[in-house]
Design a protein around this motif. Structure first.
Motif, PDB file in Angstrom:
ATOM      1  N   GLY A 104      54.152  38.925  -0.616  1.00  0.00           N
ATOM      2  CA  GLY A 104      53.791  38.366   0.482  1.00  0.00           C
ATOM      3  C   GLY A 104      52.506  37.224   0.320  1.00  0.00           C
ATOM      4  N   LYS A 105      53.530  35.981  -0.586  1.00  0.00           N
ATOM      5  CA  LYS A 105      52.314  35.126  -1.413  1.00  0.00           C
ATOM      6  C   LYS A 105      52.289  33.913  -0.256  1.00  0.00           C
ATOM      7  CE  LYS A 105      52.492  36.385  -6.423  1.00  0.00           C
ATOM      8  NZ  LYS A 105      53.127  36.189  -7.804  1.00  0.00           N
ATOM      9  N   THR A 106      51.517  32.571  -0.493  1.00  0.00           N
ATOM     10  CA  THR A 106      51.606  31.863   0.642  1.00  0.00           C
ATOM     11  C   THR A 106      51.976  31.175  -0.230  1.00  0.00           C
ATOM     12  OG1 THR A 106      49.515  31.713  -0.527  1.00  0.00           O
ATOM     13  CG2 THR A 106      48.825  32.666   1.213  1.00  0.00           C
ATOM     14  N   SER A 107      52.624  29.928   1.437  1.00  0.00           N
ATOM     15  CA  SER A 107      52.949  28.670   0.622  1.00  0.00           C
ATOM     16  C   SER A 107      52.515  27.653  -0.327  1.00  0.00           C
ATOM     17  CB  SER A 107      53.356  27.766   1.387  1.00  0.00           C
ATOM     18  OG  SER A 107      54.087  28.169   2.975  1.00  0.00           O
ATOM     19  N   LYS A 108      51.237  27.720  -0.830  1.00  0.00           N
ATOM     20  CA  LYS A 108      49.659  27.109  -1.539  1.00  0.00           C
ATOM     21  C   LYS A 108      50.275  28.077  -2.760  1.00  0.00           C
ATOM     22  CE  LYS A 108      46.712  24.826   1.434  1.00  0.00           C
ATOM     23  NZ  LYS A 108      45.470  25.045   1.962  1.00  0.00           N
ATOM     24  N   VAL A 109      50.090  28.993  -2.961  1.00  0.00           N
ATOM     25  CA  VAL A 109      50.693  29.904  -4.081  1.00  0.00           C
ATOM     26  C   VAL A 109      51.466  29.413  -4.914  1.00  0.00           C
ATOM     27  CG1 VAL A 109      50.337  32.698  -5.621  1.00  0.00           C
ATOM     28  CG2 VAL A 109      49.003  31.232  -3.653  1.00  0.00           C
ATOM     29  N   ILE A 110      52.945  29.834  -3.851  1.00  0.00           N
ATOM     30  CA  ILE A 110      54.289  29.791  -4.095  1.00  0.00           C
ATOM     31  C   ILE A 110      54.350  28.557  -4.343  1.00  0.00           C
ATOM     32  CG2 ILE A 110      56.926  29.504  -3.866  1.00  0.00           C
ATOM     33  CD1 ILE A 110      56.220  31.354  -1.078  1.00  0.00           C
ATOM     34  N   ALA A 111      53.468  26.969  -4.249  1.00  0.00           N
ATOM     35  CA  ALA A 111      53.890  26.403  -5.115  1.00  0.00           C
ATOM     36  C   ALA A 111      53.520  26.035  -6.200  1.00  0.00           C
ATOM     37  CB  ALA A 111      53.309  24.757  -3.843  1.00  0.00           C
ATOM     38  N   ARG A 112      52.272  26.216  -7.181  1.00  0.00           N
ATOM     39  CA  ARG A 112      51.367  26.454  -6.883  1.00  0.00           C
ATOM     40  C   ARG A 112      52.444  27.254  -8.903  1.00  0.00           C
ATOM     41  NH1 ARG A 112      46.488  27.399  -5.656  1.00  0.00           N
ATOM     42  NH2 ARG A 112      47.097  29.314  -5.711  1.00  0.00           N
ATOM     43  N   GLU A 113      52.978  28.254  -8.039  1.00  0.00           N
ATOM     44  CA  GLU A 113      53.735  29.447  -9.603  1.00  0.00           C
ATOM     45  C   GLU A 113      54.838  28.290  -9.680  1.00  0.00           C
ATOM     46  OE1 GLU A 113      53.761  32.857  -8.529  1.00  0.00           O
ATOM     47  OE2 GLU A 113      52.191  33.278  -8.336  1.00  0.00           O
ATOM     48  N   THR A 114      55.622  27.329  -8.693  1.00  0.00           N
ATOM     49  CA  THR A 114      57.327  27.160  -9.018  1.00  0.00           C
ATOM     50  C   THR A 114      57.177  25.666  -9.689  1.00  0.00           C
ATOM     51  OG1 THR A 114      57.092  26.689  -6.757  1.00  0.00           O
ATOM     52  CG2 THR A 114      57.981  29.057  -7.237  1.00  0.00           C
ATOM     53  N   ASP A 115      55.732  24.837  -9.419  1.00  0.00           N
ATOM     54  CA  ASP A 115      55.484  23.741  -9.307  1.00  0.00           C
ATOM     55  C   ASP A 115      56.386  22.788  -8.350  1.00  0.00           C
ATOM     56  OD1 ASP A 115      54.136  24.009 -12.016  1.00  0.00           O
ATOM     57  OD2 ASP A 115      55.932  24.319 -13.168  1.00  0.00           O
ATOM     58  N   LEU A 116      55.909  23.295  -7.085  1.00  0.00           N
ATOM     59  CA  LEU A 116      56.612  22.710  -5.899  1.00  0.00           C
ATOM     60  C   LEU A 116      55.714  22.305  -5.370  1.00  0.00           C
ATOM     61  CD1 LEU A 116      59.617  24.859  -5.019  1.00  0.00           C
ATOM     62  CD2 LEU A 116      59.777  22.476  -6.611  1.00  0.00           C
ATOM     63  N   SER A 117      55.326  21.266  -4.774  1.00  0.00           N
ATOM     64  CA  SER A 117      54.039  20.616  -3.400  1.00  0.00           C
ATOM     65  C   SER A 117      54.619  21.751  -2.363  1.00  0.00           C
ATOM     66  CB  SER A 117      54.665  19.628  -3.053  1.00  0.00           C
ATOM     67  OG  SER A 117      56.125  19.642  -2.249  1.00  0.00           O
ATOM     68  N   PRO A 118      53.493  21.859  -1.569  1.00  0.00           N
ATOM     69  CA  PRO A 118      53.421  23.103  -0.477  1.00  0.00           C
ATOM     70  C   PRO A 118      54.077  22.500   0.462  1.00  0.00           C
ATOM     71  CG  PRO A 118      51.619  22.991  -1.262  1.00  0.00           C
ATOM     72  CD  PRO A 118      51.900  22.318  -1.683  1.00  0.00           C
ATOM     73  N   ARG A 119      54.809  21.587   0.434  1.00  0.00           N
ATOM     74  CA  ARG A 119      55.464  20.347   2.006  1.00  0.00           C
ATOM     75  C   ARG A 119      57.068  21.316   1.252  1.00  0.00           C
ATOM     76  NH1 ARG A 119      57.399  20.398   6.132  1.00  0.00           N
ATOM     77  NH2 ARG A 119      57.995  18.027   6.785  1.00  0.00           N
ATOM     78  N   THR A 120      56.775  21.030   0.332  1.00  0.00           N
ATOM     79  CA  THR A 120      58.704  21.855   0.087  1.00  0.00           C
ATOM     80  C   THR A 120      59.066  23.002  -0.157  1.00  0.00           C
ATOM     81  OG1 THR A 120      59.335  19.695  -1.714  1.00  0.00           O
ATOM     82  CG2 THR A 120      60.473  21.181  -2.279  1.00  0.00           C
ATOM     83  N   VAL A 121      57.962  23.468  -0.819  1.00  0.00           N
ATOM     84  CA  VAL A 121      57.906  25.099  -0.221  1.00  0.00           C
ATOM     85  C   VAL A 121      57.664  25.692   1.410  1.00  0.00           C
ATOM     86  CG1 VAL A 121      56.448  27.406   0.154  1.00  0.00           C
ATOM     87  CG2 VAL A 121      56.253  25.572  -2.689  1.00  0.00           C
ATOM     88  N   GLU A 122      57.605  24.975   2.607  1.00  0.00           N
ATOM     89  CA  GLU A 122      57.169  24.488   3.759  1.00  0.00           C
ATOM     90  C   GLU A 122      59.269  23.836   3.932  1.00  0.00           C
ATOM     91  OE1 GLU A 122      55.228  26.376   5.541  1.00  0.00           O
ATOM     92  OE2 GLU A 122      53.904  26.595   4.556  1.00  0.00           O
ATOM     93  N   MET A 123      59.582  23.488   3.187  1.00  0.00           N
ATOM     94  CA  MET A 123      60.916  23.114   3.920  1.00  0.00           C
ATOM     95  C   MET A 123      61.907  24.226   3.548  1.00  0.00           C
ATOM     96  SD  MET A 123      62.867  19.790   2.584  1.00  0.00           S
ATOM     97  CE  MET A 123      63.101  20.630   0.443  1.00  0.00           C
ATOM     98  N   HIS A 124      61.580  25.208   2.200  1.00  0.00           N
ATOM     99  CA  HIS A 124      62.716  25.993   1.940  1.00  0.00           C
ATOM    100  C   HIS A 124      62.344  27.522   2.878  1.00  0.00           C
ATOM    101  CE1 HIS A 124      64.546  24.929  -1.415  1.00  0.00           C
ATOM    102  NE2 HIS A 124      63.190  23.781  -1.932  1.00  0.00           N
ATOM    103  N   ARG A 125      60.741  27.379   3.658  1.00  0.00           N
ATOM    104  CA  ARG A 125      60.958  28.108   4.141  1.00  0.00           C
ATOM    105  C   ARG A 125      61.267  28.117   5.388  1.00  0.00           C
ATOM    106  NH1 ARG A 125      55.902  32.086   4.734  1.00  0.00           N
ATOM    107  NH2 ARG A 125      55.005  31.210   3.560  1.00  0.00           N
ATOM    108  N   ALA A 126      61.390  26.987   6.152  1.00  0.00           N
ATOM    109  CA  ALA A 126      62.509  26.889   7.466  1.00  0.00           C
ATOM    110  C   ALA A 126      63.799  26.719   7.045  1.00  0.00           C
ATOM    111  CB  ALA A 126      61.794  25.424   7.457  1.00  0.00           C
ATOM    112  N   LYS A 127      64.225  27.212   5.957  1.00  0.00           N
ATOM    113  CA  LYS A 127      65.659  26.460   5.906  1.00  0.00           C
ATOM    114  C   LYS A 127      65.785  28.743   6.154  1.00  0.00           C
ATOM    115  CE  LYS A 127      66.536  23.144   3.070  1.00  0.00           C
ATOM    116  NZ  LYS A 127      67.083  22.300   1.027  1.00  0.00           N
ATOM    117  N   LEU A 128      65.147  29.039   5.195  1.00  0.00           N
ATOM    118  CA  LEU A 128      65.352  30.301   5.039  1.00  0.00           C
ATOM    119  C   LEU A 128      65.104  31.334   6.443  1.00  0.00           C
ATOM    120  CD1 LEU A 128      63.352  31.676   1.969  1.00  0.00           C
ATOM    121  CD2 LEU A 128      65.858  32.249   2.240  1.00  0.00           C
TER     122      LEU A 128
END
Length: 189
Positions: free
Chosen positions: A144-168
């Protein structure tokens, strides 16, 4: 009503060995003792799991390392850890697994600990070919984590997390983030 009394002493080794979920005792992420349910779930002979690193149970070295990094601050704060993630059986098959653990010494979160593993593959099959990073993002989305939280926990940018979410979303033919999460957890909509 009289409480149920037993005429035998508790045998913790028997309880451990016959528990209905996979269990192990570990020190520094190395299995010291495991039960038959764990060996069976991962497809290894029980005797071969002793002195094996948890790395054996992960799809990749990178996922093993990143998960360890993510566990430490949570274990430091709570003394326990729990998540659902994709793991790897001996034959290479990937499957969703609920993992929970508790440190025996709260000052050493990855030191000695007790861990349980529950196979979720019947309820949640792995239905798409995912990269290690996509597996990590998928597991965090399921929490249930948001892209911003995921970005913070994985040391990725929110944009990169959004890119992975789009691929998923493409891989799971999901038109919304909500639909993606439902498909990841195995719920039909």
């Amino acid at each position: 009503m009289t409480p149920l009394k037993t005429s035998y002493a508790l045998d913790y080794e028997t309880i451990f060995q016959y528990a209905p979920v996979g269990m192990c005792i570990s020190v520094d992420r190395v299995i010291q003792s495991a039960n038959e349910a764990l060996a069976s779930m991962f497809g290894y002979p029980l005797a071969t799991l002793t002195d094996r690193s948890f790395l054996t149970l992960y799809p990749t070295l990178d996922e093993f390392l990143r998960t360890g990094d993510r566990i430490v601050p949570i274990m430091n704060a709570r003394g326990r850890y729990s998540d659902e993630r994709i793991m790897r059986r001996a034959d290479g098959e990937l499957f969703w697994c609920h993992v929970s653990g508790r440190a025996l010494n709260p000052q050493q979160p990855l030191g000695a600990g007790v861990w349980t593993f529950e196979d979720l593959s019947e309820k949640r099959p792995v239905t798409a070919e995912l990269t290690p990073r996509e597996r990590e993002i998928a597991a965090l989305l399921v929490e249930g984590k948001t892209s911003k939280v995921i970005a913070r926990e994985t040391d990725l940018s929110p944009r990169t997390v959004e890119m992975h979410r789009a691929k998923l979303m493409r891989k799971f033919s999901a038109s919304t983030s909500s639909e993606l999460v439902h498909k990841l957890v195995g719920v039909s909509r």
